[in-house]
Design an enzyme around this catalytic site. Sequence first.
Site, short mmCIF file in Angstrom:
data_model
loop_
_atom_site.label_atom_id
_atom_site.label_comp_id
_atom_site.label_asym_id
_atom_site.label_seq_id
_atom_site.Cartn_x
_atom_site.Cartn_y
_atom_site.Cartn_z
N HIS A 97 0.72 -18.55 9.32
CA HIS A 97 0.69 -19.69 10.24
C HIS A 97 -0.39 -20.69 9.85
CE1 HIS A 97 -2.98 -18.37 12.39
NE2 HIS A 97 -2.49 -17.14 12.28
N CYS A 113 -3.86 -12.14 9.95
CA CYS A 113 -2.76 -13.05 9.63
C CYS A 113 -3.07 -13.79 8.33
CB CYS A 113 -2.57 -14.08 10.75
SG CYS A 113 -1.80 -13.40 12.23
#
Length: 147
Positions: A97, A113
């Site tokens: 992301h 992440c």
Amino acid sequence: MKKSLNCALVAGALSVFAFGASAKAEVVIDVDLTTQNMHVQSATGSYDWPVSTARAGFTTPRGHFAPIGMERMHYSKKYHNSPMPYSIFFRGGYAIHGTYALSALGTPASHGCVRLSPEHAKMLYEMVQNEGASISIVSSPARYASR
């Protein structure tokens, strides 16, 4: 009977080819945890982008994955409602992301992440939306052996 079966198989194969029902190309996403770099190969081109993956005390999953969900804007319930623009989830709560912490790109900085700039995250999101994807996350071997 055998001749009819062969003709049917050939006709079926030709119709698949003629009408474009063959498998479409996927975006290939390679994340290197050692270099903190993402290489993307798509029908639109080839790209290399700096990323941030897990900092000390956290881990980014290694392995081969396929996207399991996508959200244009996601807010982390686990980490203070942090914005995660253009999220491509690949394992549980782990995603590729965008991040607004641009100065950290190229160094380990996340809770696990794979972060990249919002501009690159948007490009990647749109590519994956159109083409699908395969994701590989690895640690590359050291470039230079110790002397």
